[in-house]
Design a protein around this motif. Structure first.
Motif, mmCIF file in Angstrom:
data_model
loop_
_atom_site.group_PDB
_atom_site.id
_atom_site.type_symbol
_atom_site.label_atom_id
_atom_site.label_comp_id
_atom_site.label_asym_id
_atom_site.label_seq_id
_atom_site.Cartn_x
_atom_site.Cartn_y
_atom_site.Cartn_z
ATOM 1 N N ASP A 147 -5.806 2.045 79.347
ATOM 2 C CA ASP A 147 -6.252 0.676 79.112
ATOM 3 C C ASP A 147 -7.037 0.570 77.811
ATOM 4 O OD1 ASP A 147 -6.790 -2.133 80.324
ATOM 5 O OD2 ASP A 147 -8.778 -1.404 79.764
ATOM 6 N N GLN A 148 -7.860 1.556 77.527
ATOM 7 C CA GLN A 148 -8.623 1.546 76.269
ATOM 8 C C GLN A 148 -7.699 1.596 75.062
ATOM 9 O OE1 GLN A 148 -11.196 4.915 76.809
ATOM 10 N NE2 GLN A 148 -12.705 3.769 78.009
ATOM 11 N N ARG A 149 -6.627 2.382 75.149
ATOM 12 C CA ARG A 149 -5.684 2.457 74.032
ATOM 13 C C ARG A 149 -4.909 1.159 73.865
ATOM 14 N NH1 ARG A 149 -4.859 7.720 76.338
ATOM 15 N NH2 ARG A 149 -2.994 6.952 77.439
ATOM 16 N N MET A 150 -4.518 0.552 74.997
ATOM 17 C CA MET A 150 -3.749 -0.688 74.930
ATOM 18 C C MET A 150 -4.557 -1.833 74.347
ATOM 19 S SD MET A 150 -0.700 -0.040 75.860
ATOM 20 C CE MET A 150 -0.119 -1.737 76.000
ATOM 21 N N ARG A 151 -5.870 -1.796 74.513
ATOM 22 C CA ARG A 151 -6.715 -2.860 73.986
ATOM 23 C C ARG A 151 -6.880 -2.783 72.471
ATOM 24 N NH1 ARG A 151 -9.207 -5.980 77.737
ATOM 25 N NH2 ARG A 151 -9.062 -5.274 79.901
ATOM 26 N N GLU A 152 -6.338 -1.751 71.837
ATOM 27 C CA GLU A 152 -6.332 -1.657 70.382
ATOM 28 C C GLU A 152 -5.008 -2.119 69.788
ATOM 29 O OE1 GLU A 152 -8.968 -0.858 68.543
ATOM 30 O OE2 GLU A 152 -10.108 -0.725 70.418
ATOM 31 N N THR A 153 -4.082 -2.567 70.625
ATOM 32 C CA THR A 153 -2.773 -3.014 70.154
ATOM 33 C C THR A 153 -2.720 -4.527 70.121
ATOM 34 O OG1 THR A 153 -1.792 -3.065 72.366
ATOM 35 C CG2 THR A 153 -1.790 -0.942 71.218
ATOM 36 N N GLU A 154 -1.509 -5.055 69.857
ATOM 37 C CA GLU A 154 -1.353 -6.506 69.806
ATOM 38 C C GLU A 154 -1.466 -7.155 71.171
ATOM 39 O OE1 GLU A 154 2.727 -4.639 70.237
ATOM 40 O OE2 GLU A 154 0.917 -4.305 69.028
ATOM 41 N N ASP A 155 -1.528 -6.344 72.252
ATOM 42 C CA ASP A 155 -1.654 -6.876 73.606
ATOM 43 C C ASP A 155 -3.096 -7.109 74.027
ATOM 44 O OD1 ASP A 155 1.101 -6.758 73.904
ATOM 45 O OD2 ASP A 155 1.053 -4.704 74.678
ATOM 46 N N GLN A 156 -4.061 -6.884 73.140
ATOM 47 C CA GLN A 156 -5.456 -6.963 73.550
ATOM 48 C C GLN A 156 -5.841 -8.368 74.011
ATOM 49 O OE1 GLN A 156 -8.399 -6.752 70.249
ATOM 50 N NE2 GLN A 156 -6.646 -6.320 68.920
ATOM 51 N N GLN B 74 -5.988 -11.766 81.021
ATOM 52 C CA GLN B 74 -5.740 -11.378 82.406
ATOM 53 C C GLN B 74 -7.027 -10.978 83.114
ATOM 54 O OE1 GLN B 74 -2.741 -8.323 82.391
ATOM 55 N NE2 GLN B 74 -1.135 -9.673 81.627
ATOM 56 N N SER B 75 -7.912 -10.288 82.413
ATOM 57 C CA SER B 75 -9.186 -9.880 83.011
ATOM 58 C C SER B 75 -10.034 -11.103 83.362
ATOM 59 C CB SER B 75 -9.952 -8.959 82.060
ATOM 60 O OG SER B 75 -9.221 -7.773 81.802
ATOM 61 N N ARG B 76 -10.111 -12.066 82.434
ATOM 62 C CA ARG B 76 -10.888 -13.282 82.707
ATOM 63 C C ARG B 76 -10.270 -14.081 83.847
ATOM 64 N NH1 ARG B 76 -10.874 -13.531 77.001
ATOM 65 N NH2 ARG B 76 -9.216 -15.093 77.100
ATOM 66 N N HIS B 77 -8.944 -14.154 83.885
ATOM 67 C CA HIS B 77 -8.266 -14.892 84.945
ATOM 68 C C HIS B 77 -8.532 -14.263 86.307
ATOM 69 C CE1 HIS B 77 -5.208 -17.147 87.108
ATOM 70 N NE2 HIS B 77 -4.702 -16.007 87.538
ATOM 71 N N THR B 78 -8.500 -12.942 86.387
ATOM 72 C CA THR B 78 -8.758 -12.259 87.658
ATOM 73 C C THR B 78 -10.182 -12.502 88.128
ATOM 74 O OG1 THR B 78 -7.152 -10.534 87.085
ATOM 75 C CG2 THR B 78 -8.730 -10.027 88.831
#
Length: 315
Positions: free
Chosen positions: A78-87, A93-97
């Motif tokens: 998750d930490q790696r994905m948050r450095e990509t264009e999907d951040q 999604q985190s705020r929605h949950t």
């Protein structure tokens, strides 16, 4: 640390009183004033300490962080994905949950809950701290019922001209509560901290690996502190704390090898973790059989459970 004692008093007595002495600026004389804070109170305490405080622990539910390799892998990914264009999408999604859970909590109404199956639950009586721990399990069942209140029938009762609405806990609520207690609350009823229990499971895995590799019995597989640090990924000081806790509980024994280094034998693997909580599967069968018997004994009675569990106890 300084807040734990006042919180303990507030939880136990339902009110916290504090006296303060100050100097009156007009007269110059000392005057006393007493402030009061009334409960009930809900508190959340997070700590990395592995030191057990039974006086505070028996008032809380102890929930341990997931320290498995799979969870670590998921966090790192998750930490790696948050450095990509999907951040941005991940943040959305985190705020929605979080907002969804907050909305769900706002919909839940605080209604009285009756549990006709509560007298059928049994806990270990050999430890006096269960006087405090059993109410935790019962409250957990009550919360499960409240969380499912829109799937439950709301009963009404009129007494002295006042109509009250309440919910009934089901067999499923009780079984789920006991099952969750075995996973979560059972840790707080355990004789060791959740972190030490996790360390013990890694210790057990290491001895199994050493036994399979060398072809010797597990009790003769005695790793070094360094081996345990590599297996668990913990620092040397943290490994030392866990080993001391296990040593005090007679789970391990220390020996010296030919180089005068400490090698540790696992005497008790600690696989038994019942902690005095009923087995969920057996409880489901017992409660279902009891309910069938009660409905047979009171055919056509809507409130078949009323008055059947009243007992007299001399306190």
């Amino acid at each position: 640390e300084f807040a734990l004692y006042p919180l303990k008093i507030l939880q136990t007595e339902g009110i916290l009183r504090k006296g303060t002495v100050f100097r009156d600026p007009q007269t110059g004389k000392a005057a006393a004033v007493q402030t009061e804070v009334e409960g009930p109170v809900a508190s959340l305490v997070a700590s990395t300490s592995t030191i057990e405080r039974e006086e505070e622990d028996n008032r809380y539910l102890l929930l341990a962080m997931n320290e498995s390799y799979e969870q670590t892998q998921a966090v790192l990914e998750d930490q790696r994905m948050r450095e990509t264009e999907d951040q941005e999408e991940l943040d959305r999604q985190s705020r929605h949950t979080a907002e969804l859970y907050q909305d769900v909590l706002r919909l839940i109404k605080n209604r009285p809950v009756l549990n006709p199956y509560a007298p059928r639950l049994s806990f270990m009586i050999r430890r006096h701290r269960f006087r405090r721990d059993q109410p935790k399990v019962l409250r957990l069942v009550r919360l499960i019922t409240l969380a499912h209140q829109f799937q439950r029938t709301a009963y009404q009762e009129t007494k002295d001209g006042i109509t009250k609405e309440y919910l009934l806990s089901t067999i499923e609520d009780n079984v789920l509560g006991v099952e969750l207690a075995g996973h979560a609350l059972g840790r707080s009823l355990d004789e060791m901290s959740p972190h030490t229990r996790h360390f013990l499971s890694r210790f057990r895995e290491l001895t199994a690996e050493m036994s399979e590799k060398s072809g010797t019995e597990k009790r003769y597989c005695r790793p070094l502190r360094r081996d345990l640090a590599r297996k668990t990924g913990l620092s040397a000081s943290t490994v030392h704390e866990h080993l001391q806790a296990l040593y005090r509980l007679d789970y391990i024994a220390f020996y010296k090898d030919d180089r005068r280094r400490d090698i540790i034998e696992l005497i008790e693997d600690g696989t038994e973790e019942t902690a005095g909580i009923p087995d969920a599967e057996r409880l489901a069968v017992e409660l279902a059989a009891w309910e069938r018997g009660m409905r047979t004994a009171h055919p056509g009675k809507q409130d078949w459970w009323r008055g059947t569990q009243r007992t007299k106890a001399a306190l």
